[in-house]
Design a protein around this motif. Structure first.
Motif, PDB file in Angstrom:
ATOM      1  N   PHE A   6       0.826  -1.205   0.000  1.00  0.00           N
ATOM      2  CA  PHE A   6       0.000   0.000   0.000  1.00  0.00           C
ATOM      3  C   PHE A   6       0.861   1.256   0.000  1.00  0.00           C
ATOM      4  O   PHE A   6       1.790   1.377   0.800  1.00  0.00           O
ATOM      5  CB  PHE A   6      -0.895   0.024   1.241  1.00  0.00           C
ATOM      6  CG  PHE A   6      -1.883  -1.102   1.288  1.00  0.00           C
ATOM      7  CD1 PHE A   6      -3.133  -0.964   0.724  1.00  0.00           C
ATOM      8  CD2 PHE A   6      -1.566  -2.308   1.906  1.00  0.00           C
ATOM      9  CE1 PHE A   6      -4.056  -1.997   0.764  1.00  0.00           C
ATOM     10  CE2 PHE A   6      -2.478  -3.350   1.959  1.00  0.00           C
ATOM     11  CZ  PHE A   6      -3.727  -3.184   1.383  1.00  0.00           C
ATOM     12  N   GLN A   7       0.530   2.189  -0.876  1.00  0.00           N
ATOM     13  CA  GLN A   7       1.122   3.516  -0.811  1.00  0.00           C
ATOM     14  C   GLN A   7       0.189   4.337   0.071  1.00  0.00           C
ATOM     15  O   GLN A   7      -1.021   4.424  -0.200  1.00  0.00           O
ATOM     16  CB  GLN A   7       1.228   4.147  -2.191  1.00  0.00           C
ATOM     17  CG  GLN A   7       1.874   5.521  -2.157  1.00  0.00           C
ATOM     18  CD  GLN A   7       1.866   6.166  -3.519  1.00  0.00           C
ATOM     19  OE1 GLN A   7       0.843   6.156  -4.202  1.00  0.00           O
ATOM     20  NE2 GLN A   7       2.994   6.723  -3.915  1.00  0.00           N
ATOM     21  N   LEU A   8       0.744   4.911   1.115  1.00  0.00           N
ATOM     22  CA  LEU A   8      -0.075   5.599   2.109  1.00  0.00           C
ATOM     23  C   LEU A   8       0.228   7.088   2.151  1.00  0.00           C
ATOM     24  O   LEU A   8       1.359   7.512   1.941  1.00  0.00           O
ATOM     25  CB  LEU A   8       0.166   4.993   3.488  1.00  0.00           C
ATOM     26  CG  LEU A   8      -0.112   3.502   3.635  1.00  0.00           C
ATOM     27  CD1 LEU A   8       0.328   3.022   5.010  1.00  0.00           C
ATOM     28  CD2 LEU A   8      -1.582   3.201   3.400  1.00  0.00           C
ATOM     29  N   ASP A   9      -0.806   7.847   2.472  1.00  0.00           N
ATOM     30  CA  ASP A   9      -0.709   9.263   2.790  1.00  0.00           C
ATOM     31  C   ASP A   9      -1.191   9.353   4.227  1.00  0.00           C
ATOM     32  O   ASP A   9      -2.399   9.441   4.452  1.00  0.00           O
ATOM     33  CB  ASP A   9      -1.588  10.067   1.838  1.00  0.00           C
ATOM     34  CG  ASP A   9      -1.549  11.558   2.098  1.00  0.00           C
ATOM     35  OD1 ASP A   9      -0.766  12.009   2.959  1.00  0.00           O
ATOM     36  OD2 ASP A   9      -2.306  12.278   1.422  1.00  0.00           O
ATOM     37  N   GLY A  10      -0.266   9.258   5.172  1.00  0.00           N
ATOM     38  CA  GLY A  10      -0.663   9.068   6.575  1.00  0.00           C
ATOM     39  C   GLY A  10      -1.148   7.638   6.684  1.00  0.00           C
ATOM     40  O   GLY A  10      -0.383   6.698   6.478  1.00  0.00           O
ATOM     41  N   ASP A  11      -2.448   7.464   6.936  1.00  0.00           N
ATOM     42  CA  ASP A  11      -3.021   6.112   6.932  1.00  0.00           C
ATOM     43  C   ASP A  11      -4.034   5.923   5.796  1.00  0.00           C
ATOM     44  O   ASP A  11      -4.663   4.893   5.675  1.00  0.00           O
ATOM     45  CB  ASP A  11      -3.651   5.770   8.278  1.00  0.00           C
ATOM     46  CG  ASP A  11      -4.854   6.637   8.626  1.00  0.00           C
ATOM     47  OD1 ASP A  11      -5.074   7.670   7.956  1.00  0.00           O
ATOM     48  OD2 ASP A  11      -5.576   6.283   9.566  1.00  0.00           O
ATOM     49  N   ILE A  12      -4.160   6.951   4.936  1.00  0.00           N
ATOM     50  CA  ILE A  12      -5.081   6.884   3.800  1.00  0.00           C
ATOM     51  C   ILE A  12      -4.395   6.158   2.645  1.00  0.00           C
ATOM     52  O   ILE A  12      -3.276   6.491   2.261  1.00  0.00           O
ATOM     53  CB  ILE A  12      -5.529   8.284   3.350  1.00  0.00           C
ATOM     54  CG1 ILE A  12      -6.258   8.992   4.495  1.00  0.00           C
ATOM     55  CG2 ILE A  12      -6.421   8.199   2.115  1.00  0.00           C
ATOM     56  CD1 ILE A  12      -6.558  10.455   4.223  1.00  0.00           C
ATOM     57  N   ILE A  13      -5.077   5.158   2.097  1.00  0.00           N
ATOM     58  CA  ILE A  13      -4.535   4.362   1.001  1.00  0.00           C
ATOM     59  C   ILE A  13      -4.684   5.143  -0.308  1.00  0.00           C
ATOM     60  O   ILE A  13      -5.788   5.557  -0.665  1.00  0.00           O
ATOM     61  CB  ILE A  13      -5.259   3.008   0.897  1.00  0.00           C
ATOM     62  CG1 ILE A  13      -5.043   2.202   2.178  1.00  0.00           C
ATOM     63  CG2 ILE A  13      -4.798   2.246  -0.333  1.00  0.00           C
ATOM     64  CD1 ILE A  13      -5.914   0.965   2.298  1.00  0.00           C
TER      65      ILE A  13
END
Length: 78
Positions: A6-13
């Motif tokens: 998973f590429q994450l932005d914080g915990d957003i996928i």
């Protein structure tokens, strides 16, 4: 069990792939498939499991509405 990355932005996928890549977080899941829209920005990775965040989904859906739909919605609300 299937491994996903998973590429994450914080915990957003933001993105999901099935092979190891720098900057992606590995998670091993029981499912061999992921829900539709997993990389649309409204799922969070919590304890290694993708979880739908309904508030993010509504925000994304609202932002992507076509202009004529927004106009129709405005007229119906009047």
């Amino acid at each position: 069990m299937t491994k996903f990355y998973f590429q994450l932005d914080g915990d957003i996928i933001r993105d999901v792939i099935t092979y190891q890549h720098e900057g992606y977080t590995e998670a091993e899941l029981e499912n061999t498939f992921l829900p539709v829209g997993i990389n649309a920005g409204y799922y969070r990775l919590k304890d290694g499991v993708p979880v739908l965040d309904q508030a993010l989904k509504e925000e994304a859906d609202h932002a992507s509405r076509p202009a004529d739909y927004v106009e129709l919605e405005r007229r119906l609300a009047a």
